[in-house]
Design an enzyme around this catalytic site. Structure first.
Site, PDB file in Angstrom:
ATOM      1  N   ASP A 111      -1.721   4.451  20.243  1.00  0.00           N
ATOM      2  CA  ASP A 111      -2.905   4.881  19.521  1.00  0.00           C
ATOM      3  C   ASP A 111      -2.621   6.224  18.855  1.00  0.00           C
ATOM      4  O   ASP A 111      -2.067   7.125  19.483  1.00  0.00           O
ATOM      5  CB  ASP A 111      -4.043   5.024  20.526  1.00  0.00           C
ATOM      6  CG  ASP A 111      -5.375   5.188  19.842  1.00  0.00           C
ATOM      7  OD1 ASP A 111      -6.264   4.376  20.112  1.00  0.00           O
ATOM      8  OD2 ASP A 111      -5.517   6.128  19.027  1.00  0.00           O
TER       9      ASP A 111
ATOM     10  N   GLU B 176      -9.231 -14.572  32.274  1.00  0.00           N
ATOM     11  CA  GLU B 176     -10.454 -13.814  32.039  1.00  0.00           C
ATOM     12  C   GLU B 176     -10.576 -13.416  30.576  1.00  0.00           C
ATOM     13  O   GLU B 176      -9.660 -12.886  29.969  1.00  0.00           O
ATOM     14  CB  GLU B 176     -10.475 -12.539  32.887  1.00  0.00           C
ATOM     15  CG  GLU B 176     -11.703 -11.703  32.551  1.00  0.00           C
ATOM     16  CD  GLU B 176     -11.779 -10.354  33.257  1.00  0.00           C
ATOM     17  OE1 GLU B 176     -10.907 -10.057  34.087  1.00  0.00           O
ATOM     18  OE2 GLU B 176     -12.732  -9.613  32.965  1.00  0.00           O
TER      19      GLU B 176
ATOM     20  N   ASP C   4       0.108  -0.364  24.270  1.00  0.00           N
ATOM     21  CA  ASP C   4      -0.978   0.134  23.443  1.00  0.00           C
ATOM     22  C   ASP C   4      -0.556   1.485  22.884  1.00  0.00           C
ATOM     23  O   ASP C   4      -0.279   2.409  23.643  1.00  0.00           O
ATOM     24  CB  ASP C   4      -2.240   0.268  24.317  1.00  0.00           C
ATOM     25  CG  ASP C   4      -3.414   0.855  23.561  1.00  0.00           C
ATOM     26  OD1 ASP C   4      -3.302   1.028  22.327  1.00  0.00           O
ATOM     27  OD2 ASP C   4      -4.438   1.148  24.181  1.00  0.00           O
TER      28      ASP C   4
END
Ligand code: SF4
Lengths: 399, 490
Positions: A107, A44, A105
Site C-alpha cells: 500500500d 469464507e 498487500d
C-alpha cells in the site's frame, strides 16, 4: 471524473455491475480450485454493506448462490477469507482453517516517508512507479526462488496492489512458513524512530537482493527525478541520516548543499564522494560497503504489510470488487504490464455503467482485458491442480 | 502417554535395555516412556526441567546474550551446574553416544522429564509456545555442541538419509551458493537439496540459496531441517496431549502439581489490574512510572493524536494492566483521536479495538499485556512507534530523547552502553534507576512489572537507597562444582 459521481449511487449501480460485469463464473472457478480438496462452500466470503456493516462467514456452493447472495445483500465491498474444514458460519468456534492463498498487500501509504509527490490516500502516476517496482521484484522472487506459478496480481482499488499465490504448496503453507516468506522479502525494517531502516551487513549480498537491486536500477534515475529525493534541505537531511559514518556524512553534506537542487546531479555527486571516501579509508569502508545499495533499497524496495502475509486467515479484498470510495474496479493485471497502467484508465463502475461517459469505451476495453488476465491465471491453475491430483493418485497406486 | 505413578518405586531396570532405549545423548522424544516412577521422582524431574528451560530464557532475555553464542551456552551450562543439575550440564556440554551408567541414567531422566512437561505445558496456547521455544533452543544448543562422530550416529539412529547434489549441478550454481550461503570454504562442502519449507529459519534470515522452491544447504545446516521436524512433531503431540488431559487429571495429586509448575516461575501475567488508575494521572505517571516504551507511546499519542495498530495494542493492553478501566480507556482514546477525526469514525473504526483489548469483542479473551520479550521481538514498520526503544530506536534518536528528559550524563552513558551491546532489558533497568535515583538493578521482564516496582517506590513500600554506593557483587561464584553432591542440593 470521479467528481461527477458519488457513493450514494452505488446501491443502484452495484446490482447491475454484479450481474453484467463481475466475472462470476471464472471467480467461482478460481475460488473452488483454490479451495480443493475442500469444497467451495468451505471458503469464507465476507461483505461490507452500506454504512460499514460487516458480514463475516458467508459462503456459497456455486455460481448461482453467489449471484443470489450478491443481489440480496448488494455488498459495497467483497472480501475473501480462508478455507475451513467445514462450512464457515458465525456460530462455529471449532472450525479450523485448512488453507488459504499466500497473499501480499502493498500500500502506498507505507511509502509516505519516502514519496514526495503525494501523501496518505492520494496517488499519482509518479508514485505508482513504486508499485511497478514492488510488483516486479516480488513476482520474480516468488517464481524464481520459491517456484510458485499461479500468481494473481490485483489493483487494490485505490493506492496499492495485492498478490494472491494459489499454488498448492503456497495455499497449505503454515504460519511459520508464511512468516518466513514474508521475512525473506522484507528488507526495510524499523519504525519512526529509526532513520536507517536497511542493514545489509558487509558480507556477500544474497542472490535475491542482487536481483532486486537490478530491478531498482532500471527505475532509479527516473524516480530520483520524479520524487526529487534530494532536492530540498529537509529531504537531503533525510538521506544524510541514513549515512552512519560521521566523517562521510559531513563531507557529503558539505558537497551537496553547495550544489543546485537537482536530485539526479546530487546523487551522482554523492556516489563519487562515497567512492573516493571508501578508497581512502580502506578497511574502515567495510562497514559502509553496501551503503549505496542500502539507500536505494530504503527509497524504492517494496514495503509489505507483513501482517497480512503472515496471518493465515486475514481477509483480503476480492479481485473485481469495487472500491467504495473511488468506484474503481480491482482489476487483475499482468505483472509485466504494471508499468503501462494508467491510473485513470483503470475502469470505474461509474464510467462502465454510463454509456455517455467520456472514458466509457476505454474502460470497457480495459475491463475485458482484466477479465482475460484473470482467466489466464485461473486456467493455468486448473491445469496445475489436475496434474497434482493425477500425481497423487499415481502415488497411492504405487503402494 | 502412559505414565504410571506409584508411591513406591520398584525400580529393577536392566542397563541392557537402557542401552537400547537410549543410545544417544540427543533424542527426538518420539516414543513416550512407559516405566513406573514414584510421585516424588515425578515431581523432582518436572521441577528440574523447568529450571533448565528457565536458564535458557534467562540467558537470552535478562542477560541479553546472543542465542547459541559461546557466552550463551557457557552461561547456561554454568547455571545448570550452580543449580545442581549436573546431569543436564553433562547432556548439554558434550553431547555424545557413550554408554556409561551415568550417561544412561541422565538420558532416562531427560526423556521422562520432557514428557512430564508436555503435560504441564499443553494447557494453553501461550504455555505451548513458551515450551516449544525453549525445548527447541535446548535441542539446537545440544546439537551444536555435538562432536562430528556423534552427529553421524545421530543421523543413523534417526533414519535421516539425504543425498548430496552432483558436482556438475553444484558448479552450475556455484556463484549463487557463494553469494547466498554464509559459510566459508564452500568449494569443499557437499550440498543437499531440500524443500524451502524444511529450512524456514534459514529462509527467514536469507542465509540459503533458493531456486525453484528448493533450498541448497550444506551439511551443517541440517540442524535447521531437524529442528523444524522436531518443532512440528512437538506441536502436534502437545495438541494431542491437551485432548487427553482429562484422563491424566483424574489423579488429583498430579493436577495441582502440573498446573502450578509454570505459574511458580512466570508469576503474574498482569491481565487483571490490581489498582485503579485515573486517566488524569497518566501524564505524570508516564514520566515517573512508565518504562520508556510506554512513555514514548504516550507522548506520541498526545502529540499526533493517533497511534497505528501495533501501538494501540501495546499501549492499550498496558493501560488495562495498570488499572485503567474500560470506560476510562474509551474516553482516553476518544479524546485524543477525535482531535483529528470525526467522532463517528472513531466509534466505527477504533472503539471496537479498545473493547477488544478488554475482552469485550471478538473471541472475548482477556488478553494479557505484552511482556518485554514479546515487545522486543515484535515487528515494527514504517509509521510505527511501538516496540522497545532500546531495540527499535536509532542510537542517536534515543540519546537525544534521554538528554531531552534531563538525565545526568553518566546515567545516559550507561543506558546507551547497554543498548549498543544489545542488552535491552538491562538498559531498561538502568533507565529505571535513572528515573528513581536508585541503584536497584532490577531484572525487568514486563512493562507492567516495571510499573508496579515503580509504584512501590512512589508509595514508600520500598525505600530507595541513594545511589553511588559500592555495588554489591551480583553473583557469587561457586568454583568447585564437583564437590557438591547432587542429591543434597535437591
Ligand atoms: S525492556 Fe521491556 S519495559 Fe523496558 S522499554 Fe523495553 S519493552 Fe519496555
Amino acid at each position: 471524473m470521479v467528481g461527477l459521481y458519488d457513493e450514494s449511487m452505488l446501491p443502484e449501480m452495484l446490482p447491475i455491475y454484479y450481474t453484467r460485469l463481475f466475472p462470476q463464473s471464472i471467480f467461482c472457478r478460481w475460488l473452488s480450485c483454490g479451495s480443493s480438496p475442500q469444497p467451495l462452500s468451505n471458503r469464507e466470503l465476507s461483505f461490507t454493506l452500506a454504512d460499514d456493516v460487516y458480514l463475516r462467514y458467508l459462503s456459497i456452493c456455486n455460481q448461482k448462490e453467489l449471484q443470489l447472495l450478491l443481489q440480496k445483500k448488494c455488498p459495497h465491498k467483497l472480501d475473501i477469507g480462508a478455507v475451513y474444514n467445514t462450512k464457515p458460519s458465525i456460530g462455529r468456534h471449532d472450525a479450523v482453517v485448512l488453507s488459504r492463498e499466500l497473499v501480499f498487500d502493498i500500500d502506498l501509504t507505507d511509502y509516505d516517508e519516502v514519496r514526495t509527490c503525494c501523501q496518505e490516500a492520494k496517488v499519482c502516476e509518479k508514485c505508482w512507479k513504486f508499485m511497478v517496482i514492488a510488483c516486479e521484484i516480488i513476482d520474480k522472487t516468488l517464481k524464481e526462488d520459491f517456484g510458485f506459478q499461479s500468481i494473481l496480481w490485483v489493483f487494490s482499488g485505490r493506492r496499492g496492489i495485492h498478490c494472491w499465490v494459489s499454488d498448492y504448496e503456497a495455499r497449505t503453507l503454515d504460519s511459520p512458513g508464511r512468516g518466513a516468506v514474508a521475512d525473506y522479502l522484507c528488507l526495510i525494517m524499523g519504525g519512526d524512530n529509526q532513520n536507517k531502516k536497511v542493514h545489509l551487513g558487509s558480507d556477500n549480498l544474497h542472490t535475491s537482493i542482487r536481483r532486486a537491486l537490478a530491478v531498482i536500477d532500471k527505475y532509479f534515475d527516473q524516480l530520483l527525478e520524479d520524487q526529487e529525493f534530494l532536492s530540498s534541505a529537509e529531504r537531503l537531511d533525510k538521506m544524510l541520516k541514513m549515512i552512519p559514518d560521521e566523517a562521510l556524512r559531513s563531507q557529503v553534506q558539505k558537497t551537496l548543499e553547495s550544489m543546485p537542487e537537482n536530485s539526479l546531479l546530487r546523487w551522482k555527486m554523492f556516489l563519487s564522494v562515497y567512492e573516493s571516501y571508501c578508497r581512502e579509508s580502506g578497511n574502515n569502508a567495510r562497514k559502509i560497503r553496501y551503503l549505496v545499495e542500502e539507500i536505494k533499497i530504503q527509497f524504492c524496495y517494496p514495503r509489505l504489510d507483513v501482517n497480512v502475509t503472515k496471518g493465515f486467515n486475514h481477509l483480503l479484498k476480492s479481485p473485481f470488487s469495487i472500491h467504495p470510495k473511488t468506484g474503481k474496479v480491482s482489476v487483475v493485471f499482468k505483472p509485466g504490464n504494471a508499468k503501462n497502467m494508467k491510473l485513470d484508465e483503470i475502469p470505474s463502475i461509474y464510467s462502465l455503467l454510463d454509456d455517455s461517459a467520456p472514458d466509457n469505451a476505454q474502460h470497457e476495453a480495459n475491463m475485458r482485458v482484466a477479465v482475460k488476465n484473470f482467466q489466464e491465471v485461473v486456467f493455468s491453475l486448473e491445469k496445475a491442480e489436475a496434474m497434482r491430483r493425477r500425481n497423487d493418485a499415481n502415488m497411492s497406486l504405487d503402494f | 502417554m502412559d505414565l504410571n505413578i506409584r508411591r513406591k518405586s520398584t525400580k529393577v531396570q536392566l542397563s541392557g535395555s537402557l542401552v537400547e532405549t537410549y543410545p544417544h545423548d540427543l533424542q527426538m522424544y518420539k516414543i513416550p516412556p512407559t516405566e513406573n516412577i514414584t510421585l516424588q521422582e515425578f515431581e523432582t524431574l518436572a521441577l528440574e526441567r523447568v529450571t533448565l528451560l528457565r536458564c535458557l530464557a534467562t540467558a537470552t532475555t535478562l542477560k541479553g546474550l546472543r542465542m547459541y553464542s559461546e557466552e550463551w551456552t557457557e552461561y547456561v551450562i554454568g547455571e545448570l551446574k550452580t543449580q545442581g543439575l549436573k546431569y543436564y550440564a553433562k547432556l548439554c556440554e558434550k553431547t555424545s553416544c557413550a554408554t556409561t551408567e551415568a550417561d544412561l541414567q541422565a538420558r532416562r531422566k531427560d526423556h521422562i522429564a520432557h514428557f512430564i512437561l508436555r503435560l504441564a505445558y499443553c494447557r494453553t496456547e501461550e504455555l505451548r509456545r513458551w515450551f516449544i521455544a525453549r525445548e527447541l533452543e535446548l535441542f539446537k544448543m545440544r546439537f551444536a555442541t555435538m562432536r562430528s562422530d556423534a552427529v553421524e550416529t545421530f543421523f543413523k539412529i534417526n533414519n535421516l538419509c539425504y543425498t548430496n547434489i552432483s558436482d556438475d549441478e553444484k558448479s552450475e550454481i556455484m556463484h549463487h551458493l557463494r553469494e547466498s550461503t554464509p559459510h566459508s570454504n564452500i568449494d569443499n562442502m557437499k550440498f543437499y537439496k531440500v524443500k524451502f519449507y524444511e529450512v524456514l529459519d534459514l529462509v527467514k534470515m536469507r542465509k540459503v540459496y533458493l531456486s525453484g522452491g528448493y533450498a541448497y544447504i550444506a551439511h551443517k545446516d541440517f540442524i535447521s531441517v531437524l529442528s523444524a521436524q522436531y518443532r512440528t512433531q512437538l506441536k502436534q503431540s502437545l495438541a494431542v496431549a491437551s485432548h487427553h488431559l482429562g484422563e491424566i487429571e483424574q489423579d488429583e495429586r498430579l493436577v495441582s502439581l502440573l498446573k502450578g509448575l509454570h505459574q511458580s516461575y512466570s508469576g503474574d501475567d498482569y491481565s487483571n489490574a490490581k489498582a485503579m488508575i485515573p486517566i488524569e494521572s497518566l501524564d505524570s505517571l508516564s514520566v515517573k512510572s512508565f518504562p520508556l516504551c510506554m512513555r514514548q507511546l504516550h507522548e506520541q499519542l498526545r502529540l499526533a493524536h493517533h497511534l497505528k495498530h501495533g501501538g494501540r495494542l501495546q499501549y492499550g493492553l498496558f493501560l488495562k494492566g495498570i488499572g485503567v478501566t474500560l470506560e476510562d480507556s474509551l474516553k482516553f482514546w476518544r479524546d485524543e483521536f477525535t482531535k483529528i477525526m470525526e467522532l463517528d469514525k472513531f466509534e466505527k473504526q477504533y472503539a471496537y479495538n479498545v473493547r477488544y483489548n478488554y475482552g469485550k469483542e471478538g473471541s472475548k479473551k482477556n488478553y494479557s499485556p505484552f511482556s518485554c520479550l514479546k515487545i522486543i521481538n515484535n515487528t515494527v514498520g514504517p509509521g510505527d512507534c511501538h516496540g522497545c526503544p532500546y531495540k527499535h530506536c536509532d542510537v542517536s534518536i534515543l540519546k537525544n530523547r534521554l538528554q531531552g528528559y534531563g538525565f545526568e550524563y553518566q546515567a545516559i552513558n550507561e543506558i546507551m552502553d547497554m543498548t549498543k551491546k544489545g542488552h535491552f532489558q538491562i538498559a531498561c533497568s538502568k533507565y529505571f534507576d535513572a528515573v528513581h535515583h536508585s541503584d536497584m538493578g532490577l531484572g525487568i521482564n514486563h512493562p507492567n512489572q516495571y510499573f508496579e516496582e515503580s509504584q512501590k517506590i512512589a508509595k514508600g513500600d520500598i525505600k530507595v537507597e541513594i545511589k553511588k554506593e559500592a555495588k554489591p557483587s551480583v553473583k557469587k561464584e561457586i568454583n568447585d562444582f564437583d564437590a557438591m553432591d547432587f542429591e543434597e542440593i535437591m
